[in-house]
Design an enzyme around this catalytic site. Structure first.
Site, PDB file in Angstrom:
ATOM      1  N   CYS A  51      52.610  36.169  30.083  1.00 31.03           N
ATOM      2  CA  CYS A  51      53.043  36.271  28.692  1.00 31.03           C
ATOM      3  C   CYS A  51      52.883  37.670  28.088  1.00 31.03           C
ATOM      4  CB  CYS A  51      52.303  35.216  27.870  1.00 31.03           C
ATOM      5  SG  CYS A  51      53.180  34.746  26.346  1.00 31.03           S
ATOM      6  N   GLU A  84      52.618  28.994  31.138  1.00 29.29           N
ATOM      7  CA  GLU A  84      51.264  29.418  30.789  1.00 29.29           C
ATOM      8  C   GLU A  84      50.461  28.286  30.146  1.00 29.29           C
ATOM      9  OE1 GLU A  84      49.185  32.952  28.061  1.00 29.29           O
ATOM     10  OE2 GLU A  84      51.229  32.295  27.624  1.00 29.29           O
ATOM     11  N   LYS A 143      44.735  36.880  33.120  1.00 32.87           N
ATOM     12  CA  LYS A 143      45.543  37.620  32.145  1.00 32.87           C
ATOM     13  C   LYS A 143      44.795  38.854  31.664  1.00 32.87           C
ATOM     14  CE  LYS A 143      48.338  36.677  28.005  1.00 32.87           C
ATOM     15  NZ  LYS A 143      48.661  35.617  27.013  1.00 32.87           N
TER      16      LYS A 143
END
Length: 275
Positions: free
Chosen positions: A147, A44, A113
């Protein structure tokens, strides 16, 4: 053909220095002895790390530099790249975005995200995505995530319901929550009866240390590859043919009751509360 050869690039990241990080990614690709057809995965925010206060200065405008680099690397080495994620500026907003590039240099998909992590101030500086993403590799449906998404099982179940067989999680997951990283990945793999490939960074930024421990987990939740806390290039294989027997033995998707869950959510049933 359901077997995918994967290459995990567990790397350190220079804080707030896109040029250095681009140079380092090139270096890792040169060192990796890549073979045509492999699936290469980055962590990431590898272009900037979490230098969020300087995004106006260092974020990649419309992803132009990232796309140019990843397309060059994909076509040169004849591999598909899941480009971890990068800080991208689009219009007035900034996104934590994944690009997936095939060996011909085509963009297969992109993913922003969806869940922003307040403890690392993402919610103050970034805009959240609102769409799942999918791509095909070796006749296998793959879905990328980033994540903090890992803590939201319903997001992964939606992807499974839309055909995801392999999940990829790119991360900057701090060392103090390493045990949770491992357990959450195993839980998501078990409940979705799917392979998980997770790539976490190593090293440190001014606020956090990152332990690596990138891994591959099978549909039964067994860890079949786990790295340590050092920068490294690692290889593994995912055989998606192993998914169908697991899903057949314990048919959680068939036995699920989404209509009931929706009734309870809307308050249309008693929901276990006494009158």
């Amino acid at each position: 053909m359901k077997k995918i050869a994967v290459v995990l690039l567990q790397m350190d990241i220079a804080f707030g220095n896109p040029k250095e990080n681009q140079r380092h990614v090139r270096e890792l690709f040169q060192e990796a002895n890549l073979q045509p057809g492999e699936l290469v995965i980055l962590p990431e925010m590898w272009n900037t790390a979490y230098d969020l206060t300087r995004l106006e200065e260092i974020a990649d405008y419309n992803g132009q530099e990232t796309l140019q680099l990843l397309k060059e690397l994909a076509t040169t080495y004849r591999v598909t790249i899941v480009g971890g994620s990068v800080a991208v500026k689009e219009g007035a907003d900034f996104y934590n975005r994944t690009y997936v590039i095939d060996e011909n240099g085509s963009v297969l998909t992109q993913y922003d995200k969806a869940h922003l992590f307040g403890l690392m101030a993402e919610d103050r500086y970034l805009a959240s995505g609102n769409k799942l993403a999918f791509f095909e590799n070796k006749q296998v449906t793959i879905s990328p995530f980033i994540c903090y998404d890992l803590r939201f099982p319903e997001w992964y179940r939606l992807a499974a319901q839309q055909g995801a067989e392999v999940y990829i999680v790119s991360a900057q997951w701090p060392v103090q929550r390493l045990a949770q990283w491992r357990k959450l990945l195993q839980a998501r793999a078990i409940e979705n009866q799917a392979f998980f490939i997770a790539v976490n960074r190593v090293g440190a930024d001014p606020a956090n240390h990152f332990p690596g421990h990138s891994m591959i987990i099978d549909p039964l939740g067994e860890i079949i590859l786990e790295l340590d806390d050092q920068e490294c290039i690692a290889r593994g294989e995912v055989d998606a043919a192993a998914i169908l027997p697991v899903r057949g033995e314990i048919p959680v998707f068939k036995d699920a009751r989404p209509a009931l869950y929706e009734q309870i959510r809307k308050g249309e049933t008693n929901n276990g509360i006494f009158d």
